[in-house]
Design a protein around this motif. Structure first.
Motif, PDB file in Angstrom:
ATOM      1  N   LEU A  64       0.841  -1.214   0.000  1.00 56.33           N
ATOM      2  CA  LEU A  64       0.000   0.000   0.000  1.00 56.33           C
ATOM      3  C   LEU A  64       0.870   1.256   0.000  1.00 56.33           C
ATOM      4  O   LEU A  64       0.582   2.232  -0.697  1.00 56.33           O
ATOM      5  CB  LEU A  64      -0.916   0.018   1.235  1.00 56.33           C
ATOM      6  CG  LEU A  64      -2.010  -1.054   1.307  1.00 56.33           C
ATOM      7  CD1 LEU A  64      -2.693  -1.013   2.675  1.00 56.33           C
ATOM      8  CD2 LEU A  64      -3.038  -0.830   0.200  1.00 56.33           C
ATOM      9  N   ALA A  65       1.953   1.206   0.771  1.00 56.54           N
ATOM     10  CA  ALA A  65       2.828   2.390   0.869  1.00 56.54           C
ATOM     11  C   ALA A  65       3.507   2.671  -0.470  1.00 56.54           C
ATOM     12  O   ALA A  65       3.610   3.830  -0.896  1.00 56.54           O
ATOM     13  CB  ALA A  65       3.878   2.166   1.958  1.00 56.54           C
ATOM     14  N   ASP A  66       3.937   1.610  -1.157  1.00 58.44           N
ATOM     15  CA  ASP A  66       4.596   1.815  -2.460  1.00 58.44           C
ATOM     16  C   ASP A  66       3.621   2.417  -3.464  1.00 58.44           C
ATOM     17  O   ASP A  66       3.983   3.271  -4.261  1.00 58.44           O
ATOM     18  CB  ASP A  66       5.148   0.483  -2.988  1.00 58.44           C
ATOM     19  CG  ASP A  66       6.359   0.013  -2.182  1.00 58.44           C
ATOM     20  OD1 ASP A  66       6.923   0.846  -1.445  1.00 58.44           O
ATOM     21  OD2 ASP A  66       6.720  -1.175  -2.281  1.00 58.44           O
ATOM     22  N   LYS A  67       2.361   1.967  -3.392  1.00 57.60           N
ATOM     23  CA  LYS A  67       1.366   2.477  -4.340  1.00 57.60           C
ATOM     24  C   LYS A  67       0.983   3.919  -4.055  1.00 57.60           C
ATOM     25  O   LYS A  67       0.479   4.615  -4.932  1.00 57.60           O
ATOM     26  CB  LYS A  67       0.111   1.605  -4.297  1.00 57.60           C
ATOM     27  CG  LYS A  67       0.315   0.260  -4.985  1.00 57.60           C
ATOM     28  CD  LYS A  67      -0.954  -0.550  -4.967  1.00 57.60           C
ATOM     29  CE  LYS A  67      -0.728  -1.873  -5.668  1.00 57.60           C
ATOM     30  NZ  LYS A  67      -1.530  -2.942  -5.117  1.00 57.60           N
ATOM     31  N   THR A  68       1.142   4.362  -2.820  1.00 59.27           N
ATOM     32  CA  THR A  68       0.714   5.718  -2.456  1.00 59.27           C
ATOM     33  C   THR A  68       1.906   6.622  -2.141  1.00 59.27           C
ATOM     34  O   THR A  68       1.737   7.722  -1.633  1.00 59.27           O
ATOM     35  CB  THR A  68      -0.205   5.666  -1.212  1.00 59.27           C
ATOM     36  OG1 THR A  68       0.455   4.922  -0.187  1.00 59.27           O
ATOM     37  CG2 THR A  68      -1.519   5.009  -1.526  1.00 59.27           C
ATOM     38  N   ASP A  69       3.097   6.107  -2.428  1.00 55.14           N
ATOM     39  CA  ASP A  69       4.315   6.861  -2.165  1.00 55.14           C
ATOM     40  C   ASP A  69       4.373   7.339  -0.709  1.00 55.14           C
ATOM     41  O   ASP A  69       4.605   8.507  -0.424  1.00 55.14           O
ATOM     42  CB  ASP A  69       4.390   8.058  -3.134  1.00 55.14           C
ATOM     43  CG  ASP A  69       5.801   8.635  -3.158  1.00 55.14           C
ATOM     44  OD1 ASP A  69       6.730   7.907  -2.775  1.00 55.14           O
ATOM     45  OD2 ASP A  69       5.948   9.818  -3.527  1.00 55.14           O
ATOM     46  N   SER A  70       4.083   6.428   0.194  1.00 53.80           N
ATOM     47  CA  SER A  70       4.132   6.785   1.616  1.00 53.80           C
ATOM     48  C   SER A  70       5.036   5.791   2.364  1.00 53.80           C
ATOM     49  O   SER A  70       5.713   4.978   1.741  1.00 53.80           O
ATOM     50  CB  SER A  70       2.722   6.822   2.214  1.00 53.80           C
ATOM     51  OG  SER A  70       2.098   5.571   2.056  1.00 53.80           O
ATOM     52  N   LYS A  71       5.068   5.896   3.661  1.00 55.09           N
ATOM     53  CA  LYS A  71       6.020   5.094   4.457  1.00 55.09           C
ATOM     54  C   LYS A  71       5.284   4.107   5.362  1.00 55.09           C
ATOM     55  O   LYS A  71       4.156   4.354   5.783  1.00 55.09           O
ATOM     56  CB  LYS A  71       6.838   6.022   5.361  1.00 55.09           C
ATOM     57  CG  LYS A  71       7.590   7.101   4.605  1.00 55.09           C
ATOM     58  CD  LYS A  71       8.995   6.650   4.326  1.00 55.09           C
ATOM     59  CE  LYS A  71       9.824   7.786   3.755  1.00 55.09           C
ATOM     60  NZ  LYS A  71      10.694   7.358   2.669  1.00 55.09           N
TER      61      LYS A  71
END
Ligand SMILES: Cc1cc2nc3c(=O)[nH]c(=O)nc-3n(C[C@H](O)[C@H](O)[C@H](O)COP(=O)(O)OP(=O)(O)OC[C@H]3O[C@@H](n4cnc5c(N)ncnc54)[C@H](O)[C@@H]3O)c2cc1C
Length: 323
Positions: free
Chosen positions: A31-38
């Motif tokens: 999910l983080a990779d898809k939303t550019d988050s950590k």
């Protein structure tokens, strides 16, 4: 989902990270990779600092470590207080827990304190086009799948063990490990003694031999245990046997017990009620032994043995021993 990242509560069991945390990390990383988050993790306990690097290898960007003797025994109020403070500091968009006894004790307390919506027992988490998180969970004994969207700033979920795939381990991954000061909470919990718990762990078992009301009495669990031993599995039970006190609740398979996902499920003297089937649907191979050929469990079984369990089980054990 706003770009405020994902926080995973890392549960520990028997001195180790509970395997569900690696599954949460796998989904959290995705999910983080898809939303550019950590993705960050919070791990609380005593003597746990080494755990942090392992969590980084499984996908965490940051691991917050609360290492203190006061956290040696799980205390939901102490864990809640430290998590609530971390959430107000980090402000994650999503907070994930395992749907385990610990997760179920902790997540509602944390959700109430930070006024977050909580969806329990999720089996899938999907990112929507608008960036929001769709939380999928079985409802009505598994006959429907509820699709839940949360309107609060923070989305909180508990996720069923073995519903998600664990992430890949990469020893070379780099991450930040942050040691946090521990807020001590006098919750009134007093540890009077410690003993070794031997939970049935049916949730994580590859082979479950489940007894139903076809058993004549509690002593006959011995026969079921012998079959489980011969197969290298663990013993489960339907709810009536648990309600009658024949076996402890951690052995109960089904909607109001534990949802299992073994490679092999063997039901002996189990009729296959909707509440029971809801707990075994995702099993690999299903074997049913029942004297009544019309039972519901036979309809979903890969192998149906019509016969008296007291005759069939000893024969199976004998054959397995020969192998
Ligand atoms: C809200 C709610 C939640 C529930 N949650 C759960 C749950 O999580 N898990 C669960 O299991 N149940 C649950 N139940 C109970 C469920 O509805 C059924 O009552 C239960 O699953 C039936 O258990 P059973 O198959 O052991 O018994 P039965 O339905 O009585 O079946 C016993 C079977 O044994 C067979 N049999 C008898 N003698 C022999 C023999 N000698 N050899 C071979 N076969 C034999 C019979 O033919 C029969 O099919 C729940 C119920 C409610 C209302």
């Amino acid at each position: 989902m706003e770009n405020k990242g994902i926080l995973i509560y890392v549960e520990r069991e028997g001195g180790r990270v509970h395997p569900i945390c690696y599954e949460l990390l796998g989904k959290g990383r995705d999910l983080a990779d898809k939303t550019d988050s950590k993705v960050s993790c919070a791990v609380l306990g005593s003597g746990i600092t080494e755990t942090a690097q392992e969590l980084v290898a499984y996908g965490a960007d940051t691991v917050y470590v609360y290492d203190d003797e006061s956290l040696a025994t799980f205390d939901s109020l102490a864990h809640k207080q430290n998590l609530v403070s971390l959430i107000s500091e980090v402000q994650p968009a999503i907070v994930m827990f395992g749907s385990t006894l610990t997760g179920k004790a902790l997540a509602p307390r944390v959700a109430t304190a930070v006024e977050a919506g909580l969806t329990s027992n999720c089996t899938a988490l999907e990112l929507q086009e608008d960036g929001s998180l769709l939380q999928v969970r079985p409802a009505f004994t598994g006959n429907f799948l509820a699709h839940v969207k949360t309107s609060s700033d923070i989305t909180m979920v508990t996720v069923r063990y073995r519903a998600l795939e664990a992430g890949q381990k990469d020893e070379g991954r780099k991450g930040e490990i942050v040691k946090k000061g521990v807020e001590k909470v006098d919750s009134g919990v007093k540890v009077l003694g410690k003993g070794e718990a031997k939970p049935a762990s049916i949730a994580g078992a590859d082979i479950v031999v489940c007894a139903g009301r076809g058993l004549r009495n509690a002593d006959d669990f011995e026969l079921v245990q012998q079959l489980a031993d011969a197969l290298g599995g663990v013993v489960g039970a339907t709810r009536p046997l648990v309600d009658d006190g024949w076996i402890s609740k951690d052995h109960q398979v089904g909607f109001s017990g534990t949802i299992v996902k073994p490679k092999l499920y063997v039901g002996v003297g189990v009729s296959g009620s909707p509440q029971h089937l809801a707990g075994i649907r995702d099993s690999g191979t299903i074997v049913a032994i029942n004297s009544d050929p019309s039972v519901a469990l036979f309809r979903i079984a890969d192998y149906a043995v019509v016969g008296d369990l007291y005759q069939v089980i000893p024969q199976m054990i004998e054959l397995l021993k020969k192998k």
